[in-house]
Scaffold this active site. Structure first.
Site, PDB file in Angstrom:
ATOM      1  N   GLY A 401       0.823  -1.205   0.000  1.00 22.39           N
ATOM      2  CA  GLY A 401       0.000   0.000   0.000  1.00 22.39           C
ATOM      3  C   GLY A 401       0.859   1.257   0.000  1.00 22.39           C
ATOM      4  N   SER A 402       0.409   2.261   0.720  1.00 23.14           N
ATOM      5  CA  SER A 402       1.053   3.571   0.636  1.00 23.14           C
ATOM      6  C   SER A 402       2.468   3.594   1.192  1.00 23.14           C
ATOM      7  CB  SER A 402       0.208   4.624   1.349  1.00 23.14           C
ATOM      8  OG  SER A 402      -1.017   4.806   0.645  1.00 23.14           O
TER       9      SER A 402
END
Length: 687
Positions: A401-402
């Site tokens: 993810g981020s």
């Protein structure tokens, strides 16, 4: 034996036989007379006179002819009278045809011959045994008396970096017995006991029921009819237990050395350390990965024993000492491991997550903690549910993810495509080329005027793509590989390489998803070492957990250093660190990750787990926070991964607080103090 009476019907035959015998005597007399004529001693016979000067042979022939022609004259000339006629008996029966019975002399001769043959065979064998095969037979006899006892090598110890024991082998004894010595007192051995007498004394010390001991001690035979002279009574006795058994002085009770693997730290680092089977076979974790180092070479004790199994004091013997295994020292810190493990377990319970992983490492790749919310007790792995026996930090794969946006930021800055101050106008949705669809931010918003540092602080997917799409597809892949994505790190059993397809396999959407941490998979340690590379000034040093080994003689050998690989410049690493520090400010998503008194740089991450979402029918997320401290001179990296939390799916909410807790403890344990220098952060927005 007397001759049988002759038959009265056969007198003529007998007379003829007598005459024949008489003729023989006459011929003898004739030869004597002839000899006498030659010497002047006896008168010549008529046959000799008639022959005159003829040859002796002719004279003999004529004489013989005369004898045959005149039997009566030969009888008259015999020197001895004829034997009187024998009395005649009844007629003999006709002899049967068949085997004639041997005479006693013949039978005796046969028996003697046979005895001589047998004696010769035994004599020859005796000579062979005592003269020819002496050495070979002596060796065979010695082999039957020799007993080989394996002297097990002690398995090496696993310790943390400070020498605190995580796994060790402890001395144990197995109690054995010779049942043939439990028949009760004898004339020679009055101190022998019966099974019924010995069992009550042994039972409380061995922890074995009396009736079971009675059965084990009862004298019995093997299938071959020999006395059973060896049986186990109990295994794994401590030295204190065995000394208590010895003190009883019961004849026929013996011991054999053994060892048992002990794990003093309990469940702390249990999934990482691993365990061995009851037979000492390494089965999991570091026990299995370092088995070749930990395992020694067994020795051998050879001695000569008597008929009762006793050792002959002055008999043949030899001793090949065992070579113990080497000790393995880890980079792990058991205090930090224990603390991180407790924090992970508490957060899993608080959020209802499937599992929580916490990784702590130094910037140069030394792993200080590799913990999960669930951990086994290596001393009893079967007591732990199967779902908790895995090393989640190495074996489970998830999309970062981020937290993966750090790679895009570092690559873009390194390639000169952006700086932390680069100005962007960022909408909440971005339409991708072709059929790739569109990308959204985590929440709806009007177009924002953000710097590149602001994009990272706000964790904007759209803003990251606006910068990252300037990288070629090959460059995107190359930087992922350079940061260690898709590579095995520690080489431990079950460790995953992650998931990273080649650029040729990326579809139209994947080439954009990889820019904000989707479209590839990592494990917790891989995710952490990406940040360690930035903390180390852009040089990636692969994570390692073995610090060195200690030989049985006490010689310590440090592990060979791993050469670092520069991924980005030190300047780029410093700029990215400043950008990450902005994430933990009041304007960023990682406010909950702040550590009082320290500057912290890090990134939140939230990625939807599509397979789990499809399987459960409800949205499932992987929430995370990874960061470093102190931000002005990074020393430690902590990664927190929360899988499928139920209370919230944002990394800043469920993962960042655990980061703050564990990082604060680790900084204090390591004695790291803040530099006190104020942060010089790039602006997050522009006007």
């Amino acid at each position: 034996m007397s001759p049988a009476p002759r038959s009265p019907q056969r007198p003529a035959a007998r007379s003829t036989g007598t005459a024949a015998r008489t003729g023989t005597a006459a011929r003898t007399a004739a030869r004597t007379a002839a000899a006498g004529a030659g010497t002047g001693t006896l008168p010549r016979t008529p046959a000799r006179t008639a022959a005159g000067t003829g040859t002796r042979t002719a004279g003999r022939t004529s004489a013989a002819s005369a004898v045959r022609a005149v039997p009566a004259s030969r009888t008259a000339r015999t020197a001895r009278p004829a034997a009187p006629p024998r009395p005649q008996g009844p007629p003999r029966p006709k002899a049967r045809r068949g085997v004639r019975a041997g005479t006693p002399e013949r039978r005796t001769a046969v028996v003697v011959v046979l005895l001589l043959v047998v004696a010769a065979v035994f004599t020859g064998r005796l000579l062979q045994v005592q003269a020819l095969d002496t050495g070979q037979l002596a060796e065979l006899a010695l082999e039957e008396r020799l007993v080989k006892v394996t002297v097990p090598a002690v398995r090496g110890t696993i310790t943390d970096r400070d020498g605190n024991v995580l796994a060790e082998s402890v001395e144990r004894f197995n109690a054995t017995a010779d049942p043939s010595l439990f028949s009760g007192p004898t004339k020679e051995s009055k101190n022998l006991l019966t099974p019924a007498e010995a069992a009550p004394q042994l039972s409380p010390l061995l922890g074995v029921p009396e009736d079971e001991l009675v059965t084990l001690l009862t004298p019995r035979k093997t299938a071959a009819g020999k006395d059973v002279q060896w049986t186990y009574l109990a295994k794994g006795l401590t030295p204190e237990q065995w000394r208590a058994v010895q003190a009883l002085g019961i004849p026929g009770i013996f011991s054999e050395p053994d060892e048992e693997r002990a794990y003093p730290a309990g469940t702390t680092a249990g999934n990482l350390v691993g365990y061995v089977g009851k037979d000492g076979t390494a089965l999991a974790g570091l026990e299995l990965a370092e088995d070749g180092v930990l395992t020694g070479t067994d020795g051998e004790l050879l001695y000569e024993r008597g008929a009762r199994g006793q050792r002959i004091p002055l008999g043949e013997s030899s001793n090949t000492p065992a070579v113990d295994g080497a000790d393995v020292r880890l980079t792990l810190d058991d205090d930090i491991q224990f603390y991180a493990q407790g924090a992970a377990r508490a957060q899993a319970e608080a959020t209802g997550a499937d599992w929580v992983s916490v990784v702590v490492m130094t910037k140069d790749g030394q792993v200080l903690a590799l913990s999960e919310s669930g951990s086994i007790d290596p001393a009893d792995p079967g007591a732990t549910p199967e779902t908790e026996r895995h090393n989640r930090s190495l074996e489970d794969t998830f999309e970062p993810g981020s937290t993966g946006k750090l790679i895009t930021a570092a690559a873009a800055i390194e390639q000169g495509l952006a700086t932390p101050e680069t100005r962007l106008t960022v909408p909440d949705t971005l339409k991708l080329p072709g059929r790739a669809g569109s990308v959204r931010d985590s929440h709806s918003h009007d177009p924002q005027k953000l710097t590149f540092a602001g994009v990272l602080a706000e964790s904007s997917n759209v803003g990251t793509i606006e910068v990252g799409q300037q990288l070629s597809v090959q460059q995107r892949y190359d930087y992922l590989k350079a940061f260690g994505i898709g590579d095995e790190q520690l080489g431990l059993p079950g460790e995953t390489r992650g998931i990273l397809a080649s650029p040729e396999e990326w579809d139209g959407r994947t080439q954009y998803n990889v820019l904000f941490g989707q479209g590839y998979g990592v494990n917790a340690l891989q995710a952490a070492q990406v940040y360690a590379t930035i903390a180390n000034g852009g040089v990636r040093i692969p994570p390692h957990i073995v610090a060195g080994t200690t030989a049985p003689d006490g010689t310590y050998t440090p592990a060979a250093p791993t050469a670092g690989t520069r991924v980005v410049s030190e300047k780029t690493a410093h700029q990215v660190t400043n950008m990450l520090e902005g994430v933990v400010t009041s304007d960023g998503t990682g406010l909950n990750a702040a550590v009082p008194g320290f500057r912290v740089a890090g990134k939140t991450g939230t990625a939807q787990d599509l397979p789990a979402t499809r399987a459960t029918g409800e949205p499932q997320y992987t929430s995370s926070f990874i960061g470093m401290a102190p931000a002005d001179d990074p020393q430690l990296v902590v990664a927190v991964i929360v899988q499928h939390p139920k209370t919230s799916h944002y990394g800043g909410t469920v993962a960042a607080p655990v980061f703050s807790d564990v990082m604060g403890y680790a900084l204090g344990k390591e004695g790291i103090v803040p530099s006190g220098a104020p942060a010089q952060l790039p602006p997050l927005t522009w006007q």
